[in-house]
Design a protein around this motif. Structure first.
Motif, PDB file in Angstrom:
ATOM      1  N   GLN A  16       0.881  -1.008  -0.132  1.00  0.00           N
ATOM      2  CA  GLN A  16       0.102   0.133   0.139  1.00  0.00           C
ATOM      3  C   GLN A  16       0.760   1.128  -0.150  1.00  0.00           C
ATOM      4  OE1 GLN A  16      -3.679   0.256   2.762  1.00  0.00           O
ATOM      5  NE2 GLN A  16      -3.213  -1.955   2.920  1.00  0.00           N
ATOM      6  N   ARG A  17       1.969   1.168   0.850  1.00  0.00           N
ATOM      7  CA  ARG A  17       2.787   2.308   0.790  1.00  0.00           C
ATOM      8  C   ARG A  17       3.538   2.589  -0.575  1.00  0.00           C
ATOM      9  NH1 ARG A  17       0.596   5.825   2.661  1.00  0.00           N
ATOM     10  NH2 ARG A  17       2.673   7.079   2.444  1.00  0.00           N
ATOM     11  N   LEU A  18       3.997   1.546  -1.262  1.00  0.00           N
ATOM     12  CA  LEU A  18       4.520   1.752  -2.612  1.00  0.00           C
ATOM     13  C   LEU A  18       3.525   2.083  -3.659  1.00  0.00           C
ATOM     14  CD1 LEU A  18       6.200  -1.906  -2.557  1.00  0.00           C
ATOM     15  CD2 LEU A  18       7.302   0.263  -2.705  1.00  0.00           C
ATOM     16  N   VAL A  19       2.334   1.622  -3.598  1.00  0.00           N
ATOM     17  CA  VAL A  19       1.233   2.409  -4.275  1.00  0.00           C
ATOM     18  C   VAL A  19       1.086   3.813  -4.224  1.00  0.00           C
ATOM     19  CG1 VAL A  19      -1.330   2.286  -4.837  1.00  0.00           C
ATOM     20  CG2 VAL A  19      -0.169   0.224  -4.504  1.00  0.00           C
ATOM     21  N   LEU A  30       3.007   3.221 -12.424  1.00  0.00           N
ATOM     22  CA  LEU A  30       2.736   1.914 -12.113  1.00  0.00           C
ATOM     23  C   LEU A  30       2.049   1.418 -12.954  1.00  0.00           C
ATOM     24  CD1 LEU A  30       1.707   2.783  -8.199  1.00  0.00           C
ATOM     25  CD2 LEU A  30       3.923   1.965  -9.000  1.00  0.00           C
ATOM     26  N   VAL A  31       2.172   0.068 -13.327  1.00  0.00           N
ATOM     27  CA  VAL A  31       1.345  -0.536 -14.322  1.00  0.00           C
ATOM     28  C   VAL A  31       0.512  -1.783 -13.820  1.00  0.00           C
ATOM     29  CG1 VAL A  31       2.793   0.310 -16.289  1.00  0.00           C
ATOM     30  CG2 VAL A  31       3.366  -1.727 -15.233  1.00  0.00           C
ATOM     31  N   ALA A  32       1.090  -2.449 -12.898  1.00  0.00           N
ATOM     32  CA  ALA A  32       0.461  -3.763 -12.595  1.00  0.00           C
ATOM     33  C   ALA A  32       0.547  -3.753 -10.691  1.00  0.00           C
ATOM     34  CB  ALA A  32       0.866  -4.853 -13.102  1.00  0.00           C
ATOM     35  N   CYS A  33      -0.536  -4.256 -10.189  1.00  0.00           N
ATOM     36  CA  CYS A  33      -0.595  -4.406  -8.918  1.00  0.00           C
ATOM     37  C   CYS A  33      -1.024  -5.665  -8.601  1.00  0.00           C
ATOM     38  CB  CYS A  33      -1.615  -3.375  -8.245  1.00  0.00           C
ATOM     39  SG  CYS A  33      -0.990  -1.879  -8.036  1.00  0.00           S
ATOM     40  N   PHE A  34       0.042  -6.724  -8.407  1.00  0.00           N
ATOM     41  CA  PHE A  34      -0.295  -8.256  -8.081  1.00  0.00           C
ATOM     42  C   PHE A  34      -0.663  -8.459  -6.871  1.00  0.00           C
ATOM     43  CE2 PHE A  34       2.854  -8.303 -11.735  1.00  0.00           C
ATOM     44  CZ  PHE A  34       1.891  -8.630 -12.800  1.00  0.00           C
ATOM     45  N   GLU A  35      -1.783  -9.502  -6.563  1.00  0.00           N
ATOM     46  CA  GLU A  35      -2.033 -10.126  -5.335  1.00  0.00           C
ATOM     47  C   GLU A  35      -2.266 -11.589  -5.722  1.00  0.00           C
ATOM     48  OE1 GLU A  35      -2.468 -10.380  -2.082  1.00  0.00           O
ATOM     49  OE2 GLU A  35      -1.487  -8.217  -1.750  1.00  0.00           O
ATOM     50  N   TYR A  36      -2.678 -12.464  -4.706  1.00  0.00           N
ATOM     51  CA  TYR A  36      -2.903 -13.687  -4.854  1.00  0.00           C
ATOM     52  C   TYR A  36      -4.479 -14.010  -4.945  1.00  0.00           C
ATOM     53  CZ  TYR A  36      -4.611 -14.596  -0.203  1.00  0.00           C
ATOM     54  OH  TYR A  36      -5.362 -14.403   1.022  1.00  0.00           O
ATOM     55  N   ALA A  46      -6.168  -0.577  -6.512  1.00  0.00           N
ATOM     56  CA  ALA A  46      -5.185  -0.421  -5.252  1.00  0.00           C
ATOM     57  C   ALA A  46      -5.086   0.720  -4.876  1.00  0.00           C
ATOM     58  CB  ALA A  46      -4.094  -1.072  -6.333  1.00  0.00           C
ATOM     59  N   GLY A  47      -5.477   1.949  -5.692  1.00  0.00           N
ATOM     60  CA  GLY A  47      -5.336   3.144  -5.065  1.00  0.00           C
ATOM     61  C   GLY A  47      -6.280   3.323  -4.053  1.00  0.00           C
ATOM     62  N   ASN A  48      -7.412   2.937  -4.021  1.00  0.00           N
ATOM     63  CA  ASN A  48      -8.709   2.639  -2.893  1.00  0.00           C
ATOM     64  C   ASN A  48      -8.058   2.130  -1.722  1.00  0.00           C
ATOM     65  OD1 ASN A  48     -10.452   4.324  -4.436  1.00  0.00           O
ATOM     66  ND2 ASN A  48     -11.581   2.767  -5.414  1.00  0.00           N
ATOM     67  N   ILE A  49      -7.471   0.934  -2.099  1.00  0.00           N
ATOM     68  CA  ILE A  49      -7.109   0.077  -0.820  1.00  0.00           C
ATOM     69  C   ILE A  49      -5.934   0.939  -0.144  1.00  0.00           C
ATOM     70  CG2 ILE A  49      -5.789  -1.996  -0.208  1.00  0.00           C
ATOM     71  CD1 ILE A  49      -7.189  -3.199  -2.738  1.00  0.00           C
ATOM     72  N   ALA A  50      -4.993   1.689  -0.852  1.00  0.00           N
ATOM     73  CA  ALA A  50      -3.854   2.567  -0.315  1.00  0.00           C
ATOM     74  C   ALA A  50      -4.156   3.843   0.097  1.00  0.00           C
ATOM     75  CB  ALA A  50      -2.669   2.458  -1.300  1.00  0.00           C
ATOM     76  N   GLY A  53      -7.052   7.142  -3.370  1.00  0.00           N
ATOM     77  CA  GLY A  53      -8.152   7.087  -4.418  1.00  0.00           C
ATOM     78  C   GLY A  53      -7.850   6.288  -5.623  1.00  0.00           C
ATOM     79  N   GLU A  54      -8.851   6.252  -6.500  1.00  0.00           N
ATOM     80  CA  GLU A  54      -9.101   5.467  -7.438  1.00  0.00           C
ATOM     81  C   GLU A  54      -7.789   5.724  -8.468  1.00  0.00           C
ATOM     82  OE1 GLU A  54     -12.959   4.333  -8.671  1.00  0.00           O
ATOM     83  OE2 GLU A  54     -12.220   3.920 -10.621  1.00  0.00           O
ATOM     84  N   LEU A  55      -7.082   4.683  -8.928  1.00  0.00           N
ATOM     85  CA  LEU A  55      -5.983   4.838  -9.737  1.00  0.00           C
ATOM     86  C   LEU A  55      -6.211   4.221 -11.219  1.00  0.00           C
ATOM     87  CD1 LEU A  55      -2.844   4.228  -7.412  1.00  0.00           C
ATOM     88  CD2 LEU A  55      -3.717   6.652  -8.295  1.00  0.00           C
ATOM     89  N   GLY A  56      -7.252   3.287 -11.002  1.00  0.00           N
ATOM     90  CA  GLY A  56      -7.559   2.276 -12.319  1.00  0.00           C
ATOM     91  C   GLY A  56      -6.803   1.215 -12.475  1.00  0.00           C
ATOM     92  N   LEU A  57      -5.890   0.900 -11.367  1.00  0.00           N
ATOM     93  CA  LEU A  57      -5.044  -0.320 -11.190  1.00  0.00           C
ATOM     94  C   LEU A  57      -5.726  -1.270 -10.222  1.00  0.00           C
ATOM     95  CD1 LEU A  57      -1.681   1.272 -10.851  1.00  0.00           C
ATOM     96  CD2 LEU A  57      -2.355  -0.037 -12.568  1.00  0.00           C
ATOM     97  N   HIS A  58      -6.268  -2.400 -10.978  1.00  0.00           N
ATOM     98  CA  HIS A  58      -6.853  -3.463  -9.924  1.00  0.00           C
ATOM     99  C   HIS A  58      -5.968  -4.365  -9.556  1.00  0.00           C
ATOM    100  CE1 HIS A  58     -10.673  -1.449 -11.163  1.00  0.00           C
ATOM    101  NE2 HIS A  58      -9.991  -1.203 -12.086  1.00  0.00           N
ATOM    102  N   LEU A  59      -6.358  -5.174  -8.260  1.00  0.00           N
ATOM    103  CA  LEU A  59      -5.559  -6.081  -7.846  1.00  0.00           C
ATOM    104  C   LEU A  59      -5.559  -7.518  -8.653  1.00  0.00           C
ATOM    105  CD1 LEU A  59      -6.071  -6.226  -3.751  1.00  0.00           C
ATOM    106  CD2 LEU A  59      -4.273  -5.110  -5.353  1.00  0.00           C
ATOM    107  N   ILE A  60      -4.457  -7.706  -9.423  1.00  0.00           N
ATOM    108  CA  ILE A  60      -4.652  -8.761 -10.426  1.00  0.00           C
ATOM    109  C   ILE A  60      -3.583  -9.921 -10.413  1.00  0.00           C
ATOM    110  CG2 ILE A  60      -5.562  -7.284 -12.329  1.00  0.00           C
ATOM    111  CD1 ILE A  60      -2.974  -6.840 -13.238  1.00  0.00           C
TER     112      ILE A  60
END
Ligand SMILES: NC(=O)C1=CN([C@@H]2O[C@H](COP(=O)(O)OP(=O)(O)OC[C@H]3O[C@@H](n4cnc5c(N)ncnc54)[C@H](O)[C@@H]3O)[C@@H](O)[C@H]2O)C=CC1
Ligand SMILES: O=C(O)C1=N[C@H](C(=O)O)C[C@H](O)C1
Length: 264
Positions: A16-19, A30-36, A46-50, A53-60
């Motif tokens: 979250q701090r990296l995001v 930032l082009v990809a936010c990976f999670e299991y 991922a922006g909302n989680i961090a 606000g919304e970044l258009g980068l989803h956990l994938i």
């Protein structure tokens, strides 16, 4: 051109701090936010989680998007996945996860034959500088009359899964190499007897939300030296990792450390 960065473990405390810091840095994208895929927030922004606000980068857990570097702060299985992702993407790898088994470490070393890898148990500037200072101290004290006893104390938050910290172990390794020490012990109890000089002891404290603190004690007969390094929050690690990603992107394959990144 900004450095294209992917984050592995993006919903975690460090992720979250990296995001949050990464999305403000104009020299990277930032082009990809990976999670299991089993993560309860998988698919969310991922922006909302961090909290930025919304970044258009989803956990994938997969992307066809190209990236220059992937940063891993996760768990041993996640680190394994990050190595595979980095090699497949021909991207640089910043490996920050601690508590790895030998099989994971071997995989990282093998990857460094084909991609640049920055691997460090702490991405903090002051921790890496303190490691240098400890090496100087160890060299100077290795033959001191009466001997110098080395003990390493670390404090971390109650959620930390590995113990002792990867950083404490690295401090011990560096000091042991300088002083010719081969015995490493973890805590003491019962009646272990008088302390031998040729050992390093580690003590791990877990309380509250402590983001990380290390004290290295050099105890002589008649005087004691202690070096303490303390994080106020996680941004020292996150900004170091982002710096490492920019450093490593486009470098020749090989194993690099934070001294290379920070010029220490
Ligand atoms: N080198 C350094 O400077 C630092 C290293 N660390 C290390 O980083 C690691 C993570 O720390 P925290 O963020 O506090 O832990 P955390 O538990 O908050 O985050 C770990 C994240 O990894 C995710 N994850 C689990 N399996 C995964 C997989 N297969 N693929 C991708 N993501 C996966 C989890 O869902 C979680 O979101 C720990 O090993 C810690 O010791 C932490 C701070 C600084
Ligand atoms: O889990 C943490 O929080 C930290 N882990 C790293 C370690 O194990 O050394 C680095 C830092 O101390 C924070």
């Amino acid at each position: 051109m900004p450095t294209k960065v992917a984050i592995n473990g993006a919903a975690g405390r460090m992720g979250q701090r990296l995001v949050a810091l990464g999305c403000q840095d104009e020299s990277l994208e930032l082009v990809a936010c990976f999670e299991y895929s089993g993560h309860p927030k998988f698919g969310q922004d991922a922006g909302n989680i961090a909290g930025v606000g919304e970044l258009g980068l989803h956990l994938i857990d997969h992307t066809d998007e190209a990236y220059d570097a992937i940063i891993d702060f996760s768990v041993p299985e996640g680190a394994h996945a990050a190595v595979e992702r980095a090699v497949a993407a021909k991207a640089a790898l910043v490996m920050a996860t601690t508590g790895l088994e030998e099989e994971h470490k071997a995989k990282i070393r093998e990857a460094a034959n084909v991609i640049p890898v920055v691997w460090a148990p702490s991405m903090s500037t002051t921790v890496n500088l303190t490691m240098k200072l400890c090496e100087i101290a160890a060299e100077a004290l290795k033959d001191v009359p009466g001997g110098a006893d080395v003990e390493i104390l670390e404090r971390h938050h109650r959620f930390k899964e590995d113990s002792p910290s990867g950083t404490a172990l690295r401090f011990g390794e560096l000091i042991a190499n300088k002083m010719g020490i081969t015995r490493h012990i973890h805590g003491r109890e019962g009646r272990p007897g008088a302390r031998p000089h040729d050992e390093i002891a580690y003590h791990a404290i877990r309380t509250g939300d402590n983001p990380g603190e290390h004290t290295i004690i050099f105890g002589l007969l008649g005087e004691t030296m202690e070096l303490t390094v303390r994080a106020s929050n996680r941004d020292c690690y996150a900004s170091g990792a982002l710096q490492a990603a920019k450093f490593a992107a486009g470098k020749p394959p090989g194993l690099y450390n934070m001294n290379d990144v920070l010029g220490l």
